[in-house]
Design a protein around this motif. Structure first.
Motif, PDB file in Angstrom:
ATOM      1  N   VAL A 101       0.863  -1.182   0.000  1.00  0.00           N
ATOM      2  CA  VAL A 101       0.000   0.000   0.000  1.00  0.00           C
ATOM      3  C   VAL A 101       0.896   1.228   0.000  1.00  0.00           C
ATOM      4  N   GLU A 102       0.773   2.059  -1.032  1.00  0.00           N
ATOM      5  CA  GLU A 102       1.553   3.294  -1.131  1.00  0.00           C
ATOM      6  C   GLU A 102       0.705   4.475  -0.671  1.00  0.00           C
ATOM      7  N   PHE A 103       1.297   5.309   0.195  1.00  0.00           N
ATOM      8  CA  PHE A 103       0.602   6.460   0.762  1.00  0.00           C
ATOM      9  C   PHE A 103       1.322   7.758   0.406  1.00  0.00           C
ATOM     10  N   PHE A 104       0.544   8.829   0.226  1.00  0.00           N
ATOM     11  CA  PHE A 104       1.073  10.178   0.276  1.00  0.00           C
ATOM     12  C   PHE A 104       0.840  10.704   1.692  1.00  0.00           C
ATOM     13  N   VAL A 105       1.873  11.282   2.293  1.00  0.00           N
ATOM     14  CA  VAL A 105       1.787  11.817   3.650  1.00  0.00           C
ATOM     15  C   VAL A 105       1.995  13.325   3.585  1.00  0.00           C
ATOM     16  N   SER A 106       1.086  14.069   4.197  1.00  0.00           N
ATOM     17  CA  SER A 106       1.220  15.528   4.201  1.00  0.00           C
ATOM     18  C   SER A 106       0.923  16.076   5.582  1.00  0.00           C
ATOM     19  N   GLY A 107       1.294  17.335   5.796  1.00  0.00           N
ATOM     20  CA  GLY A 107       1.021  17.991   7.076  1.00  0.00           C
ATOM     21  C   GLY A 107      -0.393  18.494   7.184  1.00  0.00           C
ATOM     22  N   ALA A 108      -1.126  18.476   6.081  1.00  0.00           N
ATOM     23  CA  ALA A 108      -2.511  18.960   6.071  1.00  0.00           C
ATOM     24  C   ALA A 108      -3.478  17.789   6.151  1.00  0.00           C
ATOM     25  N   ALA A 109      -4.710  18.067   6.515  1.00  0.00           N
ATOM     26  CA  ALA A 109      -5.735  17.020   6.574  1.00  0.00           C
ATOM     27  C   ALA A 109      -6.290  16.759   5.175  1.00  0.00           C
ATOM     28  N   PRO A 110      -6.558  15.487   4.819  1.00  0.00           N
ATOM     29  CA  PRO A 110      -6.178  14.292   5.578  1.00  0.00           C
ATOM     30  C   PRO A 110      -4.670  14.032   5.475  1.00  0.00           C
ATOM     31  N   VAL A 111      -4.092  13.527   6.556  1.00  0.00           N
ATOM     32  CA  VAL A 111      -2.648  13.285   6.584  1.00  0.00           C
ATOM     33  C   VAL A 111      -2.277  12.201   5.581  1.00  0.00           C
ATOM     34  N   PHE A 112      -3.103  11.170   5.467  1.00  0.00           N
ATOM     35  CA  PHE A 112      -2.826  10.057   4.566  1.00  0.00           C
ATOM     36  C   PHE A 112      -3.809  10.049   3.399  1.00  0.00           C
ATOM     37  N   ARG A 113      -3.293   9.822   2.219  1.00  0.00           N
ATOM     38  CA  ARG A 113      -4.105   9.432   1.066  1.00  0.00           C
ATOM     39  C   ARG A 113      -3.413   8.233   0.437  1.00  0.00           C
ATOM     40  N   VAL A 114      -4.159   7.213   0.119  1.00  0.00           N
ATOM     41  CA  VAL A 114      -3.566   6.051  -0.541  1.00  0.00           C
ATOM     42  C   VAL A 114      -3.374   6.389  -2.016  1.00  0.00           C
ATOM     43  N   ASN A 115      -2.146   6.213  -2.490  1.00  0.00           N
ATOM     44  CA  ASN A 115      -1.847   6.439  -3.899  1.00  0.00           C
ATOM     45  C   ASN A 115      -2.254   5.231  -4.730  1.00  0.00           C
ATOM     46  N   GLU A 116      -1.776   4.049  -4.345  1.00  0.00           N
ATOM     47  CA  GLU A 116      -2.161   2.834  -5.057  1.00  0.00           C
ATOM     48  C   GLU A 116      -1.831   1.619  -4.215  1.00  0.00           C
ATOM     49  N   ILE A 117      -2.376   0.467  -4.637  1.00  0.00           N
ATOM     50  CA  ILE A 117      -2.041  -0.800  -4.013  1.00  0.00           C
ATOM     51  C   ILE A 117      -1.452  -1.713  -5.085  1.00  0.00           C
ATOM     52  N   ALA A 118      -0.606  -2.630  -4.652  1.00  0.00           N
ATOM     53  CA  ALA A 118       0.002  -3.599  -5.577  1.00  0.00           C
ATOM     54  C   ALA A 118      -0.158  -4.985  -4.971  1.00  0.00           C
ATOM     55  N   PRO A 119      -0.825  -5.912  -5.683  1.00  0.00           N
ATOM     56  CA  PRO A 119      -1.126  -7.232  -5.123  1.00  0.00           C
ATOM     57  C   PRO A 119       0.030  -8.214  -5.274  1.00  0.00           C
ATOM     58  N   ARG A 120       1.140  -7.884  -4.634  1.00  0.00           N
ATOM     59  CA  ARG A 120       2.354  -8.688  -4.803  1.00  0.00           C
ATOM     60  C   ARG A 120       3.422  -8.159  -3.862  1.00  0.00           C
ATOM     61  N   VAL A 121       4.532  -8.895  -3.803  1.00  0.00           N
ATOM     62  CA  VAL A 121       5.712  -8.337  -3.154  1.00  0.00           C
ATOM     63  C   VAL A 121       6.137  -7.094  -3.934  1.00  0.00           C
ATOM     64  N   HIS A 122       6.907  -6.217  -3.292  1.00  0.00           N
ATOM     65  CA  HIS A 122       7.079  -4.876  -3.852  1.00  0.00           C
ATOM     66  C   HIS A 122       8.512  -4.388  -3.697  1.00  0.00           C
ATOM     67  N   ASN A 123       8.929  -3.573  -4.678  1.00  0.00           N
ATOM     68  CA  ASN A 123      10.278  -3.023  -4.679  1.00  0.00           C
ATOM     69  C   ASN A 123      10.620  -2.312  -3.372  1.00  0.00           C
ATOM     70  N   SER A 124       9.646  -1.633  -2.785  1.00  0.00           N
ATOM     71  CA  SER A 124       9.907  -0.861  -1.572  1.00  0.00           C
ATOM     72  C   SER A 124      10.063  -1.722  -0.332  1.00  0.00           C
ATOM     73  N   GLY A 125       9.987  -3.052  -0.496  1.00  0.00           N
ATOM     74  CA  GLY A 125      10.183  -3.946   0.642  1.00  0.00           C
ATOM     75  C   GLY A 125      11.367  -4.888   0.503  1.00  0.00           C
ATOM     76  N   HIS A 126      12.232  -4.637  -0.485  1.00  0.00           N
ATOM     77  CA  HIS A 126      13.373  -5.539  -0.678  1.00  0.00           C
ATOM     78  C   HIS A 126      14.319  -5.548   0.524  1.00  0.00           C
ATOM     79  N   TRP A 127      14.355  -4.446   1.255  1.00  0.00           N
ATOM     80  CA  TRP A 127      15.214  -4.349   2.430  1.00  0.00           C
ATOM     81  C   TRP A 127      14.888  -5.409   3.481  1.00  0.00           C
ATOM     82  N   SER A 128      13.676  -5.952   3.435  1.00  0.00           N
ATOM     83  CA  SER A 128      13.265  -6.928   4.457  1.00  0.00           C
ATOM     84  C   SER A 128      14.074  -8.215   4.392  1.00  0.00           C
TER      85      SER A 128
END
Length: 363
Positions: free
Chosen positions: A253-280
């Motif tokens: 689940v990819e999120f945009f985070v901002s200092g304004a409300a709403p703090v979180f907006r979901v950008n997109e979801i990917a139904p699989r393992v993901h590049n942003s988790g290779h560090w695990s």
């Protein structure tokens, strides 16, 4: 519940680097893999027990493949839904065709997320440039035009900053299935990898902070530099998504985070393992790849606790030529994806650094 004992065969749709790392994780747990992929010289075929090089629309080949394995998964989401629906008649497939229908279409995905009360950018589906002009009056400028399907790493999208940009942006996408999204100012992008087992058990990895270069992930930092309450909220949103989808496996689940409300907006979801988790792979007792194998095989999910603060850098194109410098770094964990040709924008490998003496970036 379908439980696969060690020695079972996991069928893999797709032969890229994600399939490669899934196959390595499967072997660690005692499983065999059978990769089904039409591409020549794909990274996964170097580490799998068996390879079928056939089209995703070859029904006879798919049936034969399905009967040769105990469970099927996929390493990317742009596989035809009909392929998964056919295989489900012969073998369990995780994630399901239902999930694929939602996640591979940006409109269905946004409708699903908003339907369960999760904030996204404002959006509108359009089929003509005239419809786009009308929708932009409500959404406002700047905005992003995206193809509903087959977009990744910045492909299939164009920014419109003012009305005069629209015609060129529309022409560049070469599609009549477009979604317009309002442009969201944000301070940070983060992602959460959520795993859900066949029995409904859910475990999430720490949110990672993602930094992009030329629309491609360059660096992931874990844990993300956010407040503890925001960490907890991001994880809860990811948990809700996998539960609502009745999901099995790892989902990003990819999120945009901002200092304004709403703090979180979901950008997109990917139904699989993901590049942003290779560090695990190095940073947690259970990597995202092992966790996915555990989930689809009906095994208990593993511990996702971070060993320490972590950085993961993608090696894009000619970055792979610096291989020797990373190998000389005693703190670097180097991964080469086995691709022979490096060209701009191609993911060739990654490097991870784990700092076990520091739990956060404030230490």
């Amino acid at each position: 519940m379908k439980t696969c004992a060690p020695g079972s065969v996991i069928g893999m749709l797709g032969g890229g680097q994600l399939g490669r790392m899934l196959a390595l994780a499967a072997a660690q747990l005692g499983y065999h893999t059978h990769v089904y992929c039409p591409d020549e010289k794909n990274p996964a075929e170097q580490v799998t027990d068996r390879l079928s090089r056939n089209s995703y629309t070859d029904e006879a080949a798919l049936v034969e493949f399905g009967k040769s394995v105990d469970v099927v998964t996929y390493e990317f989401e742009n596989i035809p839904v009909e392929t998964v629906e056919l295989l489900q008649k012969h073998v369990p497939v995780f994630p399901s065709a239902k999930v694929l229908k939602v996640s591979q279409d940006r409109l269905r995905e946004k409708d699903f997320l908003n339907g369960i009360g999760i904030e996204t950018a404002p959006y509108a589906p359009v089929a003509t440039v005239d419809e786009a002009a009308i929708a932009l009056r409500d959404i406002g400028y700047p905005a992003v035009l995206k193809t509903r399907r087959f977009g990744y790493d910045g492909k299939g999208q164009a920014i419109v900053r003012q009305p005069t940009d629209l015609l060129d942006a529309w022409a560049s996408l070469k599609s009549s299935e477009i979604i317009i999204e309002g442009f969201i100012p944000f301070d940070m992008e983060i992602s959460v990898l959520a795993a859900r087992g066949q029995d409904g058990e859910i475990r999430c990895f720490d949110p990672a902070e993602n930094i992009h270069k030329n629309h491609i992930l360059d660096l992931s930092i874990a844990p993300a530099r956010i407040a503890p309450e925001l960490r907890a909220e991001a994880i809860e949103i990811a948990r809700r998504i996998v539960a609502e989808l009745d999901y099995v496996g790892v989902l990003a689940v990819e999120f945009f985070v901002s200092g304004a409300a709403p703090v979180f907006r979901v950008n997109e979801i990917a139904p699989r393992v993901h590049n942003s988790g290779h560090w695990s792979i190095e940073a947690c007792p259970t990597s995202q790849f092992e966790q996915h194998i555990r989930a689809i095989c009906g095994l208990p999910l593993g511990d996702t606790t971070l060993y320490g603060r972590t950085e993961m850098k993608n090696l894009i194109g000619d970055d792979i030529l610096d291989m020797e410098s990373y190998l000389k770094d005693p703190a670097a964990n180097f991964h080469h994806y086995g691709k022979k040709q490096a060209h701009p924008g191609r993911k060739m490998g990654h490097v991870t650094w784990v700092y076990p003496d520091a739990a956060s970036w404030d230490d």
